[in-house]
Design a protein around this motif. Structure first.
Motif, PDB file in Angstrom:
ATOM      1  N   LYS A 173       1.587 -37.668 -66.358  1.00 24.40           N
ATOM      2  CA  LYS A 173       2.332 -38.805 -65.804  1.00 24.40           C
ATOM      3  C   LYS A 173       2.507 -38.638 -64.306  1.00 24.40           C
ATOM      4  N   GLY A 176      -0.143 -39.909 -62.281  1.00 28.38           N
ATOM      5  CA  GLY A 176      -0.346 -41.345 -62.225  1.00 28.38           C
ATOM      6  C   GLY A 176      -1.013 -41.957 -63.442  1.00 28.38           C
ATOM      7  N   ALA A 177      -1.043 -41.236 -64.571  1.00 27.65           N
ATOM      8  CA  ALA A 177      -1.661 -41.814 -65.761  1.00 27.65           C
ATOM      9  C   ALA A 177      -0.719 -42.841 -66.400  1.00 27.65           C
ATOM     10  N   GLY A 178      -1.291 -43.949 -66.873  1.00 30.41           N
ATOM     11  CA  GLY A 178      -0.485 -44.983 -67.516  1.00 30.41           C
ATOM     12  C   GLY A 178      -0.296 -44.683 -68.993  1.00 30.41           C
ATOM     13  N   ASP A 179       0.535 -45.484 -69.670  1.00 26.86           N
ATOM     14  CA  ASP A 179       0.838 -45.260 -71.086  1.00 26.86           C
ATOM     15  C   ASP A 179      -0.414 -45.185 -71.949  1.00 26.86           C
ATOM     16  N   ARG A 181      -3.481 -44.534 -71.159  1.00 30.15           N
ATOM     17  CA  ARG A 181      -4.280 -43.348 -70.888  1.00 30.15           C
ATOM     18  C   ARG A 181      -3.622 -42.127 -71.519  1.00 30.15           C
TER      19      ARG A 181
END
Lengths: 279, 321
Positions: A173, A176-179, A181
């Motif tokens: 997270k 910068g990973a989204g939900d 991903r």
């Protein structure tokens, strides 16, 4: 992977199960080559013949060769088993992932839905639905799939609950990973081994369910051969033709046993906690 | 005044439990300029990590935060998830304490670094892998062309922390938060990692927010220090000033408990950090303070300049120390 393979091979029962499954695959894949007769060929001169050199597992009340019918039936069992489990696993993973990852109301709603589904006796639900939409191999696969995803959903949810608190998820997270991903590329691959095991065990359950449905006449419809509907004929003629009941029954037993052995072997081999114990 | 890169204003974080809410971080304010090296020091449980997570807006969902965190002039706490995801990893990055568990065990390290590049800089997979090898070289991993295909479990703790650093600096963030990045490592590896972070800070001209409980590290690298105790900043100052003239009994205690001359006995701070549920009245440090007077029980002192305007302390006897 190597350790896993080694562990799996050390387990003799699992290896035996693996060989049995492989055998079933070969039989199903080469059914037209192996079977000595056309499974639907009616021979009025050899009705209800006991096992002999020509018909090694005997014939049924229409003179069809039981051995050939069982070989073709194995293809049906395999197809139903895998497609149904595929559907169940897919639904289970999606629901389990959403439930475990988002928690809160999403979780509560999905889990209560799972509870409701589990409280309905599956066989009766399937019988009722089949009575409406009519039996066909596709309907059977879909219905079995739609009624057996709950276990997978719970498993995946449990895995997600523990994995989402792990530090590498926080780190992902922070990068910068989204939900989506996080769910699909970070948590899911880490939660697959129990799902894989339950899928293998699920194949056995689905095959058993298909046989039960066919036996009741709401599964695979004659003349398409299936172990379940051969058994039905066996029931009608049990006093004069024991071979009609015994051999398909043994085939079902063999298959279910094979998948269960493989499934349990996989579980032992994939569980690192069991590696510590010397064997 | 020039706008600072990061400005935290009155940040408070509390956790609502069924009985009452717990204040874990209380009115923390600080600023970090471009290319700053700011050290945050304190014992376990004093709110350092929570402060850092708040800056990334990665606090646990049951935490309630108030105040403002301005990054490049915009309030992070008001950002939407989508926008946050764009900033995380590209403009603000974070390194965690435990290199052993901060990497995903089922992917190669190369994959994980490349993922950051693909997400934020829309590189093709091939470009990203080339860049990854370059990054691994920058963080001094030997034979990076081979190591790029390693899984985390094939690497040592120090190597994994280097991988984490490579991942964090991949997009050249302007702010890097390092949450005790060396605590889990051997002393010799610690020094290497610190050296690496220092050189990367200069090279990429980034600002570094360094969280640690080791004053020694702060003395050597940081330009400014903030000491936290029980969720509050108790002293804030340029680094030399703090080491020469500590103005808070807690800082004095921390300095005294550092290993110094050979043979000299360490002087630990007596007692333990009070439980967040039962903080003492008045000054939160008074239960462990040897300079405690009657007044300390009555009112919590505010953070006031002590000595010069850059040096702040939360102690009523700051000038007597």
């Amino acid at each position: 992977m190597n350790i896993f393979w080694k562990r799996f091979k050390q387990n003799r029962l699992a290896t035996a199960g693996g060989v049995m499954v492989l055998l079933l695959f070969i039989v199903a894949a080469f059914a037209p080559l192996i079977s000595p007769f056309d499974p639907n060929e009616i021979d009025r001169n050899s009705i209800l013949e006991p096992p002999s050199e020509v018909h090694i597992l005997g014939t049924d009340d229409l003179g069809r060769d039981v051995f050939s019918r069982m070989i073709f039936g194995s293809w049906i069992s395999l197809a139903v088993g895998f497609v149904a489990v595929g559907i169940a696993t897919f639904i289970g993973i999606i629901f389990g992932a959403l439930s475990g990852y988002y928690g809160g109301w999403t979780d509560r709603i999905i889990m209560r839905f799972v509870d409701i589904m589990l409280s309905i006796p599956t066989l009766f639900l399937i019988l009722a639905v089949i009575a409406f939409i009519g039996p066909s191999i596709w309907n059977i696969m879909i219905i079995i799939g739609l009624t057996s995803w709950m276990g997978v959903a719970r498993l995946v949810r449990a895995e997600f609950l523990s994995l989402k608190e792990r530090e590498f998820i926080l780190a992902a997270k922070a990068m910068g990973a989204g939900d989506m991903r996080i769910i699909f590329s970070h948590i899911m691959p880490n939660s697959m081994s129990p799902v894989f095991i339950s899928a293998v065990l699920g194949v056995a359950a689905a095959i058993l369910l298909e046989s039960a449905l066919s036996f009741l006449g709401l599964g695979i419809q004659p003349p398409t051969p299936s172990w379940g509907n051969i058994l039905t004929l066996g029931k009608d003629n049990i006093e004069i033709a024991w071979w009609l009941s015994v051999f398909p029954g043994l085939a079902i037993l063999f298959t279910v046993l094979a998948y269960n052995l493989v499934g349990e072997g996989l579980r032992d081999a994939l569980d690192p906690r069991l590696w510590q114990r010397g064997r | 005044m020039i706008q600072s890169l990061l400005s935290v204003e009155d940040l408070s974080i509390s956790f609502a439990s069924e009985i009452k809410s717990l204040n874990t971080v209380n009115e923390v304010s600080f600023k970090a300029a471009d290319q700053d090296f700011l050290g945050i020091v304190g014992e376990s449980g004093c709110g350092k990590t929570l402060t850092a997570l708040a800056i990334m807006k990665l606090l646990p969902s049951n935490a309630i935060s108030s105040g403002r965190i301005l990054f490049e002039g915009k309030d992070i706490l008001a950002y939407k998830d989508k926008d946050l995801q764009k900033i995380r990893g590209s403009k603000i990055s974070m390194i965690f304490q435990e290199p052993m568990t901060s990497l995903n065990p089922v992917f190669t390290v190369g994959n994980q670094i490349a993922e950051v590049l693909i997400t934020h800089q829309s590189m093709s997979a091939k470009e990203a892998i080339n860049k990854t090898i370059e990054l691994l070289k920058v963080v001094q991993i030997p034979s990076p062309e081979l190591r790029v295909n390693d899984y985390p479990h094939q690497m040592s703790g120090g190597m994994r922390q280097r991988v984490m650093i490579a991942m964090a600096v991949a997009c050249k963030p302007s702010l890097l938060i390092a949450d005790e990045p060396t605590t889990a490592l051997d002393v010799t590896i610690q020094a290497q990692i610190l050296e690496l972070l220092g050189s990367l800070q200069e090279r990429n001209r980034m600002s570094l927010l360094f969280i640690t409980h080791d004053l020694g590290i702060v003395a050597e690298y940081a330009s400014r220090v903030m000491v936290m105790y029980a969720g509050r900043i108790v002293e804030k100052s340029p680094v030399q000033d703090m080491f020469i003239n500590p103005r808070h009994p807690y800082t004095i205690g921390l300095l005294e408990s550092l290993p110094g001359k050979k043979g000299a006995k360490l002087k630990p701070i007596p007692g333990q950090v009070p439980n967040t549920e039962s903080l003492p009245s008045g000054c939160k440090f008074r239960t462990r303070c040897r300079y405690v007077i009657e007044e300390c029980h009555l009112k919590e002192p505010s953070l006031k300049p002590a000595g010069n305007s850059e040096h702040l302390s939360r102690c009523i006897r700051a000038m007597e120390l």
